[in-house]
Design a protein around this motif. Structure first.
Motif, PDB file in Angstrom:
ATOM      1  N   PHE A  89      13.639 -81.484  34.461  1.00  0.00           N
ATOM      2  CA  PHE A  89      14.380 -82.136  35.546  1.00  0.00           C
ATOM      3  C   PHE A  89      15.506 -81.215  36.009  1.00  0.00           C
ATOM      4  N   HIS A  90      15.829 -81.335  37.294  1.00  0.00           N
ATOM      5  CA  HIS A  90      16.848 -80.464  37.896  1.00  0.00           C
ATOM      6  C   HIS A  90      17.889 -81.322  38.615  1.00  0.00           C
ATOM      7  N   LEU A  91      19.087 -80.784  38.720  1.00  0.00           N
ATOM      8  CA  LEU A  91      20.167 -81.496  39.424  1.00  0.00           C
ATOM      9  C   LEU A  91      19.765 -81.863  40.844  1.00  0.00           C
ATOM     10  N   TYR A  92      19.072 -80.922  41.526  1.00  0.00           N
ATOM     11  CA  TYR A  92      18.777 -81.146  42.948  1.00  0.00           C
ATOM     12  C   TYR A  92      17.770 -82.273  43.171  1.00  0.00           C
ATOM     13  N   GLU A  93      17.117 -82.746  42.091  1.00  0.00           N
ATOM     14  CA  GLU A  93      16.207 -83.889  42.251  1.00  0.00           C
ATOM     15  C   GLU A  93      17.006 -85.178  42.442  1.00  0.00           C
ATOM     16  N   GLY A  94      18.301 -85.079  42.243  1.00  0.00           N
ATOM     17  CA  GLY A  94      19.170 -86.227  42.511  1.00  0.00           C
ATOM     18  C   GLY A  94      19.528 -87.016  41.266  1.00  0.00           C
ATOM     19  N   TYR A  95      19.087 -86.541  40.107  1.00  0.00           N
ATOM     20  CA  TYR A  95      19.416 -87.250  38.867  1.00  0.00           C
ATOM     21  C   TYR A  95      20.823 -86.883  38.405  1.00  0.00           C
ATOM     22  N   PRO A  96      21.538 -87.835  37.794  1.00  0.00           N
ATOM     23  CA  PRO A  96      22.804 -87.477  37.158  1.00  0.00           C
ATOM     24  C   PRO A  96      22.527 -86.448  36.049  1.00  0.00           C
ATOM     25  N   ILE A  97      23.493 -85.604  35.800  1.00  0.00           N
ATOM     26  CA  ILE A  97      23.282 -84.491  34.864  1.00  0.00           C
ATOM     27  C   ILE A  97      22.958 -84.992  33.444  1.00  0.00           C
ATOM     28  N   GLN A  98      23.474 -86.187  33.090  1.00  0.00           N
ATOM     29  CA  GLN A  98      23.140 -86.724  31.754  1.00  0.00           C
ATOM     30  C   GLN A  98      21.677 -87.108  31.662  1.00  0.00           C
ATOM     31  N   LYS A  99      21.096 -87.450  32.802  1.00  0.00           N
ATOM     32  CA  LYS A  99      19.704 -87.897  32.787  1.00  0.00           C
ATOM     33  C   LYS A  99      18.758 -86.692  32.655  1.00  0.00           C
ATOM     34  N   ILE A 100      19.110 -85.582  33.319  1.00  0.00           N
ATOM     35  CA  ILE A 100      18.202 -84.443  33.242  1.00  0.00           C
ATOM     36  C   ILE A 100      18.221 -83.783  31.864  1.00  0.00           C
ATOM     37  N   THR A 101      19.281 -84.066  31.107  1.00  0.00           N
ATOM     38  CA  THR A 101      19.376 -83.449  29.781  1.00  0.00           C
ATOM     39  C   THR A 101      19.007 -84.423  28.657  1.00  0.00           C
ATOM     40  N   LEU A 102      18.697 -85.659  29.022  1.00  0.00           N
ATOM     41  CA  LEU A 102      18.329 -86.669  28.016  1.00  0.00           C
ATOM     42  C   LEU A 102      17.255 -86.162  27.034  1.00  0.00           C
ATOM     43  N   PRO A 103      16.221 -85.449  27.508  1.00  0.00           N
ATOM     44  CA  PRO A 103      15.177 -85.031  26.566  1.00  0.00           C
ATOM     45  C   PRO A 103      15.689 -84.185  25.402  1.00  0.00           C
ATOM     46  N   MET A 104      16.809 -83.480  25.587  1.00  0.00           N
ATOM     47  CA  MET A 104      17.329 -82.675  24.461  1.00  0.00           C
ATOM     48  C   MET A 104      17.787 -83.585  23.318  1.00  0.00           C
ATOM     49  N   ARG A 105      18.416 -84.687  23.674  1.00  0.00           N
ATOM     50  CA  ARG A 105      18.863 -85.613  22.617  1.00  0.00           C
ATOM     51  C   ARG A 105      17.665 -86.315  21.968  1.00  0.00           C
ATOM     52  N   ILE A 106      16.638 -86.544  22.785  1.00  0.00           N
ATOM     53  CA  ILE A 106      15.411 -87.131  22.208  1.00  0.00           C
ATOM     54  C   ILE A 106      14.789 -86.113  21.239  1.00  0.00           C
ATOM     55  N   PHE A 107      14.739 -84.850  21.645  1.00  0.00           N
ATOM     56  CA  PHE A 107      14.218 -83.794  20.751  1.00  0.00           C
ATOM     57  C   PHE A 107      14.958 -83.857  19.407  1.00  0.00           C
ATOM     58  N   LYS A 108      16.277 -83.889  19.488  1.00  0.00           N
ATOM     59  CA  LYS A 108      17.086 -83.886  18.259  1.00  0.00           C
ATOM     60  C   LYS A 108      16.698 -85.067  17.359  1.00  0.00           C
ATOM     61  N   LEU A 109      16.567 -86.228  17.960  1.00  0.00           N
ATOM     62  CA  LEU A 109      16.282 -87.423  17.167  1.00  0.00           C
ATOM     63  C   LEU A 109      14.828 -87.463  16.694  1.00  0.00           C
ATOM     64  N   LEU A 110      13.975 -86.644  17.293  1.00  0.00           N
ATOM     65  CA  LEU A 110      12.598 -86.516  16.800  1.00  0.00           C
ATOM     66  C   LEU A 110      12.532 -85.584  15.585  1.00  0.00           C
ATOM     67  N   GLY A 111      13.618 -84.828  15.355  1.00  0.00           N
ATOM     68  CA  GLY A 111      13.647 -83.901  14.222  1.00  0.00           C
ATOM     69  C   GLY A 111      13.581 -82.428  14.621  1.00  0.00           C
ATOM     70  N   VAL A 112      13.633 -82.159  15.929  1.00  0.00           N
ATOM     71  CA  VAL A 112      13.545 -80.770  16.387  1.00  0.00           C
ATOM     72  C   VAL A 112      14.773 -79.974  15.926  1.00  0.00           C
TER      73      VAL A 112
END
Ligand SMILES: O=P(O)(O)O[C@H]1O[C@H](CO)[C@@H](O)[C@H]1O
Ligand SMILES: Nc1nc2[nH]cnc2c(=O)[nH]1
Length: 293
Positions: A89-112
């Protein structure tokens, strides 16, 4: 421009998404991969795949950019459990910056523990050629310098500290591993190191902007990656990021060149196989007690 504190996801939101994914896959990956524009073929190398369309994952945004398939792929690469974002996801798609980076926190909680990222970028360094692969050693965060940082808003210490250090954002051992693997594969001729500059996009840069960024020390320019890196480092994952130089930034008023997304995707196609081999060989050599074999 400034994110509303309410657009962030809570720890519980992230945990609910991670638990939902873990329940369905039964696989706890140590390596997370993020594929750049036109570079999603890497995900197809995973064996024993379990695939989720982003639209089916609770809390996940949708991919809206051509060249970003919008699938989260779990599986094994060279025998190692991995999770791969086939589309970011990219900023220019119109998502708030916390939303485009959400997958990193999901990665962490998956054990990455280790995140390997790729992106497509314009080459500012005059020594770089289209098709070069730049190992990112540092970044210039233009939206961040202007106040748009994914960690803005309340800080949850369960993810990380309020003021994370970024001088070690790009893991030096992983950079060395990429260089070593690149040499072993005979890629030395097109492997480079440098500084990546993120801008908001979606318009490409003017000539004056390219000249300015080059003077500021940027070797390549793009519209992604840095926000993900900040969130990944905040929660303690190690990061390696690679830029495929898909086009030369236009620095000269006499030039007829015009940056365009089609060229970006076309260069991606031409270099995809080598980039995939570089990353899959790295995955085979990453050890998760912080050593490399
Ligand atoms: O950074 P990735 O996702 O590879 O995509 C790059 O390619 C697109 C422009 O062609 C922009 O989104 C830029 O950031
Ligand atoms: N901002 C920016 N992003 C890119 N992504 C691929 N090429 C480019 C470029 O030239 N500029």
């Amino acid at each position: 421009m400034f994110p509303d504190a309410n657009t962030g996801y809570t720890y519980e939101d992230c945990k609910a998404t991670a638990d939902w994914l873990l329940t369905q896959t039964g696989l706890s990956p140590l390596v997370g991969i993020v594929c750049g524009s036109g570079l999603g073929g890497l995900a197809d190398l995973l064996k024993d795949q379990v695939v989720f369309n982003y639209k089916d994952i609770p809390n996940f945004p949708q991919s809206t950019v051509h060249g970003h398939a919008g699938r989260l792929v779990f599986g094994t690469l060279k025998g190692r459990a991995c999770v791969c974002m086939q589309g970011r996801f990219h900023l220019y798609e119109g998502y708030p910056i916390q939303k485009i980076t959400l997958p990193m926190r999901i990665f962490k909680l998956l054990g990455v523990e280790t995140v390997l990222m790729t992106n497509a970028a314009g080459g500012l360094n005059q020594d770089f050629k289209v098709g070069d692969v730049m190992i990112i050693k540092d970044h210039l965060n233009m939206p961040g310098l202007a106040g748009n940082n994914p960690l803005s808003g309340p800080n949850d210490e369960r993810f990380g500290v309020r003021f994370p250090c970024m001088s070690d954002a790009y893991d030096r051992e992983l950079q060395q591993l990429a260089l070593d693997v690149g040499q072993d594969l005979g890629y030395g001729d097109f492997l480079r190191e440098g500084v990546y500059c993120v801008l908001g996009g979606p318009s490409f840069e003017t000539i004056a902007e390219c000249r300015m960024l080059s003077k500021l020390g940027a070797d390549a320019v793009g519209m992604s990656t840095v926000h993900e890196v900040i969130v990944a480092r905040h929660c303690g994952m190690r990061v390696l990021a690679l830029s495929l130089i898909t086009n030369q930034a236009v620095m000269d008023y006499d030039s007829e060149e015009k940056a365009n997304h089609e060229e970006v995707l076309e260069t991606g196609k031409q270099r995809a196989e080598q980039l995939e081999r570089l990353i899959s060989t790295m995955v085979a050599r990453i050890e998760h007690n912080n050593n490399y074999v």
